[in-house]
Design a protein around this motif. Structure first.
Motif, PDB file in Angstrom:
ATOM      1  N   THR A  53     -11.269  -1.290  -0.846  1.00 16.46           N
ATOM      2  CA  THR A  53     -11.695  -1.621   0.517  1.00 16.46           C
ATOM      3  C   THR A  53     -10.713  -2.549   1.228  1.00 16.46           C
ATOM      4  OG1 THR A  53     -12.967  -3.580  -0.182  1.00 16.46           O
ATOM      5  CG2 THR A  53     -14.100  -1.442  -0.218  1.00 16.46           C
ATOM      6  N   LEU A  54      -9.644  -2.967   0.538  1.00 16.52           N
ATOM      7  CA  LEU A  54      -8.694  -3.895   1.135  1.00 16.52           C
ATOM      8  C   LEU A  54      -7.800  -3.178   2.146  1.00 16.52           C
ATOM      9  CD1 LEU A  54      -7.677  -5.993  -2.017  1.00 16.52           C
ATOM     10  CD2 LEU A  54      -9.406  -6.521  -0.275  1.00 16.52           C
ATOM     11  N   ASP A  55      -7.095  -3.976   2.925  1.00 20.52           N
ATOM     12  CA  ASP A  55      -6.189  -3.468   3.963  1.00 20.52           C
ATOM     13  C   ASP A  55      -5.153  -2.529   3.350  1.00 20.52           C
ATOM     14  OD1 ASP A  55      -4.506  -3.003   6.048  1.00 20.52           O
ATOM     15  OD2 ASP A  55      -4.195  -5.113   6.562  1.00 20.52           O
ATOM     16  N   PRO A  56      -5.033  -1.285   3.864  1.00 20.64           N
ATOM     17  CA  PRO A  56      -4.030  -0.358   3.309  1.00 20.64           C
ATOM     18  C   PRO A  56      -2.623  -0.939   3.286  1.00 20.64           C
ATOM     19  CG  PRO A  56      -5.510   0.807   4.783  1.00 20.64           C
ATOM     20  CD  PRO A  56      -5.835  -0.649   4.921  1.00 20.64           C
ATOM     21  N   ALA A  57      -2.317  -1.821   4.248  1.00 22.84           N
ATOM     22  CA  ALA A  57      -0.984  -2.427   4.253  1.00 22.84           C
ATOM     23  C   ALA A  57      -0.778  -3.293   3.019  1.00 22.84           C
ATOM     24  CB  ALA A  57      -0.793  -3.255   5.524  1.00 22.84           C
ATOM     25  N   LEU A  58      -1.860  -3.996   2.599  1.00 20.94           N
ATOM     26  CA  LEU A  58      -1.741  -4.818   1.397  1.00 20.94           C
ATOM     27  C   LEU A  58      -1.679  -3.955   0.145  1.00 20.94           C
ATOM     28  CD1 LEU A  58      -4.245  -7.716   2.210  1.00 20.94           C
ATOM     29  CD2 LEU A  58      -1.754  -7.742   2.390  1.00 20.94           C
ATOM     30  N   LEU A  59      -2.388  -2.818   0.175  1.00 24.42           N
ATOM     31  CA  LEU A  59      -2.347  -1.932  -0.989  1.00 24.42           C
ATOM     32  C   LEU A  59      -0.956  -1.346  -1.196  1.00 24.42           C
ATOM     33  CD1 LEU A  59      -5.730   0.022  -0.552  1.00 24.42           C
ATOM     34  CD2 LEU A  59      -5.252  -1.921  -2.043  1.00 24.42           C
ATOM     35  N   ALA A  60      -0.145  -1.299  -0.123  1.00 23.59           N
ATOM     36  CA  ALA A  60       1.201  -0.728  -0.219  1.00 23.59           C
ATOM     37  C   ALA A  60       2.241  -1.746  -0.666  1.00 23.59           C
ATOM     38  CB  ALA A  60       1.605  -0.137   1.129  1.00 23.59           C
ATOM     39  N   VAL A  61       1.868  -3.032  -0.758  1.00 24.82           N
ATOM     40  CA  VAL A  61       2.833  -4.076  -1.136  1.00 24.82           C
ATOM     41  C   VAL A  61       3.251  -3.913  -2.590  1.00 24.82           C
ATOM     42  CG1 VAL A  61       3.160  -6.560  -1.427  1.00 24.82           C
ATOM     43  CG2 VAL A  61       1.957  -5.673   0.585  1.00 24.82           C
TER      44      VAL A  61
END
Length: 760
Positions: A708-716
């Motif tokens: 459920t976290l921000d997709p941008a953070l999941l891409a880090v």
């Protein structure tokens, strides 16, 4: 002149012509014009006379007399077919008008002796029923009898406690024949072809045990061990019998064999001629049982505890006013009316004797025909013990058959008979005052020392040759009616609990009681509700979600980890003791009426609401303090399902352990693997990962929360190129796996509860 016939269910006893305005004494006196012989018949018991062309009956000098099950306080007019109980002897009166009296009735031409011949006849609790049965176990309109030209049919009217024919519960119109035993709840009648005859006067119960033996396998030697050996006894209706004996002599085993909780390995127990083990469900509602442990919750008021019991055990059509009347009468009977609005242990704890009386009151709510007490006076002072024994004697005097196991002999003279056991053998059954002389000792307490001088077989043989055996065992067995059916072999006599899928009223009653229990323990409830916001404040104080994407991703991954593990902790700690802490209450109620689905749902609904409040407050405070962005509803659902799965995991543990201490000791075994096997501390693979996927709630809960976290953070990515926030699956799929784990834990809980049923 009036012609009167006295008869039993099977044969004519006497016929007499009654002259107007003349009295005809009835009794055992040889000079009485109407001589009757039987248990409880006095020399001069009643008077019969004709007044204004009606036959009138009245008791003499307060002699015990029942008309159709109701006590007589003044002379009454008799009707054709009335049943009269002279003490314990049941006689029917036939008053023919202008038709000749046959020598013996022809079963094929039998007519149902009721005023409403030719119509459907209703049996129930209402006074206007053709057969009115004054018992709280009977529904208002319980069953219907239909008279046909070629048959008599009986049909249950959706009663709570059922209608039975020859020990089998009926579900539709069923023909009955002369000799059939028809029971409404646990009230048994014999159908003669022309009437329904109470199996015992006043619908009381005679208990007969023949050849009872209980054999188990010794855990140490693996050899057969005889807990009971070939025990014969008969307990008459309304008798108070005390079972005592040496330690390990089989007292509780005999008690449970007589009440059907732990059936004997061989032999037979009958209630009014009906095999108990084959027809246990028939008598289930009419058996009262007070175990050694308390069967009442300590946190709710005494009156409320009785009200919940009444709603669980009494028919669905019993009104709140009727329940209130029953509760007031029971509280008055056990002497607890002034304690009715107090909880057992707050604000003024009840004494040991008062607590025992509360447990007794719980059983008396259903007005049982039989009452079994397992060391109900254990640990009480002499004065309280005396009052309790007198109370049991009073209950027996009202017609309840009472059987009590005790170690205290100080007030044993309050009972009618005592049964003395020695290493599984019945070595005495008779009046308490004659027990000591039978063993050649001065005081009854000296019997224990005398028993050690000879083998139990020798004492049993001595008793078998005694006048006590002849009078209280042999003669009573000889008077029993012939069994209706042959005794089945032991394997077929395994008691089976009738299966009911779901009971809405039970569920509502149990849920209301559980909520009452949660609200009554305010300190514990406040602790449970405050732990979530307090931990949320700590989380909000130590984490920081600002900074570079790499630092933010690492922080939010850790926050997701903490959120899910906390939800699992909340759910597990809420439920780990909720079954085991009320185990005696659960076992007693399960043996009477409570179904597993109703019990389990009553736990799940309040615990689910508690879990939702905890995780909602936890997530709301954390989101506000850390300014977390993203779908709040999805995260709340994730935390709730994680916490609810942990709730069912805690219930599973609570269903398998037998003490609060063991439940608490098991918590680390549940919670530490949630940390280690979450796939967050150390990456898992192979068999260990499969184990985690099957049994670790955190494995799917943390993955779902991170999804459920921000997709941008999941891409880090970190410096090695690995994702800082590892997500293995989709959010929806992770929730499905959490649901599957919840169902698995519920199944384990049901297995644990069923095992407790079997052991009890």
């Amino acid at each position: 002149m009036k012609q009167v016939e006295f008869r039993t269910a099977r044969r004519s006893l006497a016929r007499i012509e009654l002259a107007p305005n003349s009295a005809y004494p009835i009794g055992t006196d040889p000079v009485s014009p109407i001589q009757l012989a039987g248990p409880g018949v006095l020399p001069l018991h009643a008077n019969l006379q004709v007044r204004d062309d009606a036959v009138q009956l009245g008791a003499v000098g307060g002699a015990p007399l029942l008309l159709n099950g109701m006590p007589l306080s003044s002379p009454v007019i008799l009707a054709d077919g009335d049943w009269i109980a002279f003490g314990e002897t049941l006689i029917q009166v036939r008053l023919p008008l202008d038709r000749p009296m046959p020598e013996e009735p022809n079963a094929g031409d039998a007519e149902l002796a009721t005023p409403a011949h030719g119509k459907d006849l209703v049996v129930g609790r209402l006074a206007g029923c053709a057969l009115a049965i004054d018992s709280p176990l009977i529904s208002r309109e319980h069953a219907r009898l239909s008279l046909r030209a070629d048959a008599v049919l009986i049909e249950d009217l959706k009663s709570t406690n059922g209608t039975w024919v020859n020990g089998e519960r009926i579900s539709g119109p069923t023909p009955i024949h002369p000799g059939d035993r028809v029971a409404f709840a646990s009230v048994v009648y014999l159908f003669t072809g022309s009437a329904l005859v109470p199996a015992e006067a006043g619908n009381r119960v005679r208990v007969a045990a023949e050849g009872l033996s209980r054999i188990v396998t010794d855990r140490t030697s693996r050899q057969p061990r005889h807990l009971l050996s070939d025990i014969d006894l008969v307990i008459e209706p309304g008798e108070f019998v005390v079972i005592f004996g040496t330690s390990g002599s089989g007292k509780s085993t005999l008690l449970d064999a007589l009440n059907g909780r732990r059936p004997a390995s061989s032999g037979q127990v009958t209630y009014n001629g009906v095999d108990l083990y084959r027809s246990f469900d028939l008598f289930r509602a009419g058996i009262g049982y007070v175990p050694q442990q308390d069967i009442v919750h300590r946190k709710i008021k005494v009156r409320d505890a009785l009200r919940y019991t009444a709603r669980l055990r009494l028919p669905l059509d019993t009104t709140a006013a009727e329940i209130g009347t029953i509760i007031d009468a029971v509280l008055e009977r056990v002497g607890l009316k002034e304690k009715a609005d107090l909880a057992v242990d707050t604000p003024e704890p009840l004494s040991g004797g008062q607590l025992k009386r509360v447990s007794l009151a719980v059983e008396l709510v259903a007005n049982p025909q039989l009452l079994f007490l397992d060391e109900a006076t254990s640990g009480l002072d002499a004065g309280t013990d005396k009052r309790m024994m007198r109370l049991f004697a009073d209950l027996a005097a009202d017609g309840t058959t009472v059987v009590c196991v005790t170690h205290s002999l100080e007030n044993i003279d309050a009972c009618h008979l005592v049964a003395l056991l020695h290493l599984g053998r019945l070595v005495y059954f008779g009046p308490p005052g004659e027990a000591a002389p039978h063993f050649g000792v001065e005081r009854l307490s000296d019997v224990y020392e005398a028993l050690d001088k000879e083998a139990p077989e020798a004492w049993h043989e001595r008793f078998a040759r005694s006048p006590h055996y002849a009078r209280y065992v042999a003669s009573r067995l000889a008077e029993l009616p012939s069994p209706d059916v042959a005794r089945p072999p032991a394997p077929e006599r395994r008691r089976r609990r009738s299966f009911r899928l779901f009971e809405p009223r039970q569920t509502l009653t149990l849920t209301r009681r559980y909520v009452d229990l949660l609200l009554s323990d305010r300190v514990n409830l406040v602790v449970l509700l405050l732990q979530a916001p307090l931990i949320a404040l700590v989380v909000g104080a130590i984490f920081d979600t600002s900074g570079e994407p790499l630092a933010r991703a690492a922080a939010q991954s850790q926050i997701a980890f903490v959120l899910v593990l906390s939800a699992i902790w909340f759910g597990c700690i809420n439920s780990a003791r909720e079954i085991v802490k009320e185990l005696p209450v659960y076992l007693r109620e399960r043996s009477v009426t409570v179904t597993l689905p109703a019990y389990l749902v009553s736990k799940l609904l309040p615990l689910a609401l508690l879990c939702l409040i905890q995780v909602a407050s936890f997530l709301a405070i954390t989101t506000y303090m850390l300014d977390l962005e993203g779908p709040f509803a999805q995260r709340l659902l994730t935390l709730f399902l994680s916490g609810f799965a942990a709730t069912t995991m805690g219930l599973a543990i609570s269903a398998f352990v037998n003490s609060n201490d063991k439940a608490i000791a098991a918590l680390p075994l549940l919670l530490i693997p949630q940390f280690i096997l979450s796939n967050s501390v150390v990456p898992l693979s192979g068999a260990i990962e499969i184990v985690a996927q099957v049994g670790v709630v955190a494995y799917w809960g943390i993955d779902a929360m991170r999804a459920t976290l921000d997709p941008a953070l999941l891409a880090v990515r970190d410096h090695t190129g690995q994702a800082v926030i590892a997500v293995n699956g989709e959010w929806e799929a992770d929730l499905l796996y959490l649901g599957a784990q919840t169902l698995g834990f519920l199944l384990i809980t049901l297995i644990g509860l069923k095992l407790k049923d079997r052991r009890s």
